[in-house]
Scaffold this motif. Structure first.
Motif, PDB file in Angstrom:
ATOM      1  N   PRO A  32       0.836  -1.212   0.000  1.00  0.00           N
ATOM      2  CA  PRO A  32       0.000   0.000   0.000  1.00  0.00           C
ATOM      3  C   PRO A  32       0.861   1.248   0.000  1.00  0.00           C
ATOM      4  N   ASP A  33       0.346   2.291  -0.649  1.00  0.00           N
ATOM      5  CA  ASP A  33       1.095   3.541  -0.658  1.00  0.00           C
ATOM      6  C   ASP A  33       0.892   4.283   0.659  1.00  0.00           C
ATOM      7  N   THR A  34       1.624   5.376   0.794  1.00  0.00           N
ATOM      8  CA  THR A  34       1.591   6.138   2.051  1.00  0.00           C
ATOM      9  C   THR A  34       0.196   6.640   2.377  1.00  0.00           C
ATOM     10  N   ASP A  35      -0.523   7.104   1.379  1.00  0.00           N
ATOM     11  CA  ASP A  35      -1.869   7.616   1.628  1.00  0.00           C
ATOM     12  C   ASP A  35      -2.786   6.523   2.176  1.00  0.00           C
ATOM     13  N   THR A  36      -2.663   5.337   1.613  1.00  0.00           N
ATOM     14  CA  THR A  36      -3.494   4.217   2.084  1.00  0.00           C
ATOM     15  C   THR A  36      -3.177   3.879   3.534  1.00  0.00           C
ATOM     16  N   ILE A  37      -1.899   3.816   3.855  1.00  0.00           N
ATOM     17  CA  ILE A  37      -1.488   3.515   5.235  1.00  0.00           C
ATOM     18  C   ILE A  37      -1.982   4.607   6.172  1.00  0.00           C
TER      19      ILE A  37
END
Length: 284
Positions: free
Chosen positions: A6-11
């Motif tokens: 997952p990308d940073t935004d998802t995390i």
């Protein structure tokens, strides 16, 4: 790939969702029992989902990127609220530190890291060494009175050296509080300078320098003196006579010509060659 990594935004969205759902709260509290090399770090964590990971204190010197982790709590799924405490050692004296709480957990196979919103700071104590005075001075020894404080984890002692620089040394002392350090094997009639010192690593915390002078040897008593003369041919010969020296610096003697006592003379010690084992007696 995003489903696996997952990308940073998802995390960030997962982190915010979890924190809101379970009313997650992390706090950093003030440090206690701060010494020159250690401190107890404090904080708290609350989660209606229990503590599903490890909690750490993250500490570093102020404005430093070198962060040290100190374990505060292990996984406790049945505990919703937990007071945190961790002891950190090996700190530098007289140094400004900051720390915060970090919570690391796995949610839906994602590693989430939460931190307290605010950090706490503290300054370790500065060791002090105070040189008070020299007492009980003799021809070959002296007692140095000194005071130490905040010396946890340090070496404490007294450093001394003679005025000619030929005699120098260090003597260990105890820890915090008033200490008496005995210097032995000193040279007679010699001025020494000394100071108390606390040493941690390669850093020294010195007290004030003080000076003292050891006593001269006591030559009082009756001595047989030889006086050098020369005859008419220039040949040397000696005349012997007794001389009495008193501890107050006065003397009396009977000269080579008769028994008339001279009791108004004075005597002293010439110490210029004392390190060669020579102490010259001068009388007048």
């Amino acid at each position: 790939l995003k489903s696996i990594y997952p990308d940073t935004d998802t995390i960030d969205r997962y982190r915010q969702f979890y924190a809101n759902k379970y009313n997650l709260a992390i706090e950093t509290a003030a440090a206690t029992d701060v010494t020159s090399t250690s401190a107890i770090l404090n904080g708290a964590i609350y989660s209606e989902d229990g503590i599903r990971g490890d909690v750490y204190f993250c500490i570093s010197e102020m404005y430093s990127d070198n962060i040290q982790d100190v374990i505060a709590s292990k996984r406790q799924e049945k505990v919703n609220q937990h007071e945190l405490q961790g002891t950190v050692t090996g700190l530098k004296p007289d140094t400004w530190y900051m720390y915060y709480v970090e919570y690391v957990c796995m949610i839906d196979k994602l590693k989430l890291i939460f931190t307290s919103e605010e950090a706490a700071d503290f300054t370790t104590k500065r060791p002090t060494a105070t040189t008070v005075e020299a007492t009980n001075i003799t021809r070959s020894s002296a007692i140095i009175n000194c005071i130490f404080s905040n010396t946890e984890g340090s070496w404490c002692g007294v450093h001394y050296f003679s005025d000619d620089g030929l005699d120098t040394g260090v003597v260990s002392a105890g820890g915090d509080g008033e200490q008496q350090v005995t210097l032995t094997g000193l040279q007679p009639a010699t001025t020494y300078t000394c100071y108390a010192v606390a040493k941690i690593g390669d850093k020294e915390y010195k007290g004030e320098e003080i000076s003292f002078t050891t006593d001269i040897p006591d030559f009082s008593g009756t001595w047989n003196c030889q006086e050098l003369h020369y005859n008419s041919a220039g040949e040397p010969y000696y005349v012997s006579y007794p001389i009495t020296l008193y501890s107050d610096g006065t003397m009396e003697y009977i000269d080579q010509y008769g028994n008339f006592p001279y009791d108004e003379g004075e005597w002293g010690i010439d110490i210029r060659y004392k390190r060669l084992g020579i102490m010259a007696l001068s009388a007048s």
